[in-house]
Design a protein around this motif. Structure first.
Motif, PDB file in Angstrom:
ATOM      1  N   MET A   1      13.963   1.280  -3.865  1.00 53.45           N
ATOM      2  CA  MET A   1      14.228   0.099  -3.070  1.00 53.45           C
ATOM      3  C   MET A   1      15.432  -0.650  -3.624  1.00 53.45           C
ATOM      4  O   MET A   1      15.662  -0.676  -4.818  1.00 53.45           O
ATOM      5  N   ALA A   2      16.185  -1.283  -2.695  1.00 48.69           N
ATOM      6  CA  ALA A   2      17.335  -2.041  -3.142  1.00 48.69           C
ATOM      7  C   ALA A   2      16.887  -3.343  -3.796  1.00 48.69           C
ATOM      8  O   ALA A   2      15.816  -3.859  -3.526  1.00 48.69           O
ATOM      9  N   GLU A   3      17.748  -3.868  -4.660  1.00 48.47           N
ATOM     10  CA  GLU A   3      17.436  -5.148  -5.270  1.00 48.47           C
ATOM     11  C   GLU A   3      17.398  -6.226  -4.199  1.00 48.47           C
ATOM     12  O   GLU A   3      18.299  -6.324  -3.361  1.00 48.47           O
ATOM     13  N   ILE A   4      16.384  -7.054  -4.205  1.00 46.01           N
ATOM     14  CA  ILE A   4      16.221  -8.089  -3.201  1.00 46.01           C
ATOM     15  C   ILE A   4      16.360  -9.444  -3.871  1.00 46.01           C
ATOM     16  O   ILE A   4      15.751  -9.696  -4.901  1.00 46.01           O
ATOM     17  N   THR A   5      17.196 -10.308  -3.302  1.00 40.59           N
ATOM     18  CA  THR A   5      17.506 -11.576  -3.957  1.00 40.59           C
ATOM     19  C   THR A   5      17.046 -12.768  -3.139  1.00 40.59           C
ATOM     20  O   THR A   5      17.576 -13.860  -3.274  1.00 40.59           O
ATOM     21  N   TRP A   6      16.056 -12.581  -2.297  1.00 39.69           N
ATOM     22  CA  TRP A   6      15.561 -13.686  -1.482  1.00 39.69           C
ATOM     23  C   TRP A   6      14.063 -13.544  -1.272  1.00 39.69           C
ATOM     24  O   TRP A   6      13.502 -12.467  -1.393  1.00 39.69           O
ATOM     25  N   ILE A   7      13.425 -14.655  -0.972  1.00 47.45           N
ATOM     26  CA  ILE A   7      12.031 -14.663  -0.550  1.00 47.45           C
ATOM     27  C   ILE A   7      11.942 -15.562   0.675  1.00 47.45           C
ATOM     28  O   ILE A   7      12.875 -16.310   0.986  1.00 47.45           O
ATOM     29  N   ILE A 107       9.435  -6.870   3.649  1.00 49.24           N
ATOM     30  CA  ILE A 107      10.079  -5.589   3.379  1.00 49.24           C
ATOM     31  C   ILE A 107      10.023  -4.689   4.605  1.00 49.24           C
ATOM     32  O   ILE A 107      10.990  -3.998   4.934  1.00 49.24           O
ATOM     33  N   GLU A 108       8.877  -4.689   5.299  1.00 50.36           N
ATOM     34  CA  GLU A 108       8.771  -3.848   6.485  1.00 50.36           C
ATOM     35  C   GLU A 108       9.775  -4.281   7.543  1.00 50.36           C
ATOM     36  O   GLU A 108      10.407  -3.457   8.199  1.00 50.36           O
ATOM     37  N   ASP A 211       0.369  -1.029  -0.851  1.00 51.03           N
ATOM     38  CA  ASP A 211       0.742  -0.561  -2.187  1.00 51.03           C
ATOM     39  C   ASP A 211       1.133   0.915  -2.154  1.00 51.03           C
ATOM     40  O   ASP A 211       2.125   1.328  -2.764  1.00 51.03           O
ATOM     41  N   ILE A 212       0.359   1.725  -1.441  1.00 52.59           N
ATOM     42  CA  ILE A 212       0.648   3.159  -1.343  1.00 52.59           C
ATOM     43  C   ILE A 212       1.994   3.379  -0.673  1.00 52.59           C
ATOM     44  O   ILE A 212       2.802   4.212  -1.125  1.00 52.59           O
ATOM     45  N   ASN A 213       2.272   2.636   0.395  1.00 53.59           N
ATOM     46  CA  ASN A 213       3.571   2.757   1.063  1.00 53.59           C
ATOM     47  C   ASN A 213       4.699   2.376   0.112  1.00 53.59           C
ATOM     48  O   ASN A 213       5.759   3.020   0.092  1.00 53.59           O
ATOM     49  N   PHE A 214       4.458   1.340  -0.699  1.00 53.90           N
ATOM     50  CA  PHE A 214       5.471   0.909  -1.662  1.00 53.90           C
ATOM     51  C   PHE A 214       5.772   2.012  -2.669  1.00 53.90           C
ATOM     52  O   PHE A 214       6.935   2.324  -2.940  1.00 53.90           O
ATOM     53  N   TYR A 215       4.721   2.610  -3.226  1.00 50.55           N
ATOM     54  CA  TYR A 215       4.923   3.667  -4.215  1.00 50.55           C
ATOM     55  C   TYR A 215       5.653   4.868  -3.609  1.00 50.55           C
ATOM     56  O   TYR A 215       6.569   5.426  -4.222  1.00 50.55           O
TER      57      TYR A 215
END
Length: 290
Positions: A1-7, A107-108, A211-215
C-alpha cells in the motif's frame, strides 16, 4: 500500500452520541484531543488502525502521554473511556487499535477511485493511439498531459483530502497488480479466514474480513502471511503477536521476499552459506592442530 498522509474527520462527529457523552466528562476537551491524536497516530502508522511506535512496537499508554504531551492519568482516563464506548480495542499484548478504521481511512474508496482513474487513463491512451493512426503525426514538441484528464471529482462517499490525487497518480501503475490480486484472492481469503479463526481464535466478523483484505492487498501470498504469524506464535517472548508478524512481513517485503517459495529459497541459501562457513572454520582449526 502507498503511504497515506491523511485521515477523515466527519463534520458531524460532534453529533455522535459517544462524543456527546465524552463532552459531559470533566476532562472532555483533553479526551477529545487525545482521540484526534490517536486517529492521527493510527493514520501515520498506516497499520490497519493500530497505534504503533515503530513498525514492530505498539505504543503503550505511558509513551502516548509523552508523545501526546498530556498527563498520564488523563491519557489513562481517555483510553478507558474509548474502550467503554467501543471506539478502540486492545489485544492480549495491550496494543491499541481504532475500531472501524475504514470510517476514518477510506482505503476501499481510494482504491475504487484509483481503479476508475486507471481505466480512464487506459481509454485515453487507446483513444490517442487511434487518433495517431488516423491523423498526421504531431510535432515532437507537442505533449499531452494524461494526468490532467485523470483527475476526478470524488463523490461524497470517497471525498477525502486533496493529497489523494497525489496518491492516485503515484499508484496508477500498480492498479493492474492490485486488481489481479483481489480477483484471485477467493482461495487465499478462505485459507487466511480458516487460519485466523482456528489458530488465532479470531471471531468471524466484518473487521476480520477487512483485515484479511488488508493483508492480501499488502503482502499477496497467503502462505507467506501464515508463516509470519506462525513464527510470531512460536516465539514465546513476543507479546504483541500480530505486530510481530506485520514487522516480519514488512522486513521480508523490503528484502524482496514476496512469496513462500522465495522465502524458502532465501533461507536455504542462508543455511548453505552458514554450513559452508562452519566447514571452513573447522578445517582451519584442524590445520592449526586444534
Amino acid at each position: 500500500m502507498a503511504e497515506i498522509t491523511w485521515i477523515k474527520l466527519k463534520t458531524d462527529m460532534f453529533d455522535n452520541d459517544k462524543i456527546k457523552l465524552i463532552e459531559a466528562l470533566p476532562d472532555k476537551d483533553a479526551i477529545i484531543v487525545i482521540w484526534v491524536k490517536l486517529l492521527a497516530a493510527a493514520g501515520k502508522a498506516n497499520c490497519n488502525g493500530y497505534i504503533m511506535l515503530t513498525e514492530n512496537i505498539a505504543m503503550n499508554i505511558e509513551e502516548m502521554a509523552t508523545i501526546f504531551n498530556r498527563p498520564l492519568n488523563t491519557v489513562r482516563l481517555a483510553i478507558d473511556t474509548f474502550r467503554r464506548y467501543g471506539m478502540i480495542e486492545m489485544d492480549d499484548g495491550d496494543a491499541i487499535r481504532i475500531k472501524n478504521w475504514d470510517v476514518h481511512q477510506n482505503i476501499e474508496g481510494m482504491d475504487r477511485v484509483k481503479q476508475l482513474n486507471a481505466e480512464r487513463n487506459r481509454k485515453y491512451r487507446e483513444r490517442k493511439k487511434q487518433q495517431a493512426l488516423a491523423a498526421p503525426k504531431e510535432p515532437e514538441n507537442t505533449k499531452s498531459d494524461v494526468s490532467v484528464t485523470s483527475r476526478m471529482t470524488l463523490s461524497d462517499d470517497t471525498e477525502t483530502d486533496l493529497d489523494l490525487d497525489k496518491d492516485l497518480d503515484k499508484d496508477i501503475d500498480k492498479d493492474k497488480d492490485i486488481q489481479q490480486t483481489v480477483g484471485q484472492s477467493s482461495v487465499a481469503s478462505q485459507k487466511l479466514f480458516t487460519f485466523f479463526t482456528t489458530r488465532l481464535n479470531r471471531f468471524a466478523s466484518e473487521q476480520l474480513r477487512e483485515d484479511i483484505n488488508f493483508y492480501l492487498e499488502t503482502y499477496n501470498d497467503a502462505d507467506l502471511i501464515i508463516e509470519a504469524f506462525n513464527r510470531s506464535l512460536a516465539d514465546g517472548r513476543v507479546k504483541v503477536k500480530e505486530k510481530y508478524a506485520l514487522g516480519t512481513l514488512r522486513n521480508w517485503k523490503h528484502e524482496g521476499v514476496t512469496s513462500i517459495q522465495l522465502l524458502e529459497q532465501k533461507e536455504a541459501q542462508q543455511l548453505a552459506s552458514n554450513q559452508g562457513n562452519n566447514t571452513k572454520s573447522d578445517g582451519y582449526q584442524a590445520n592449526l592442530g586444534f
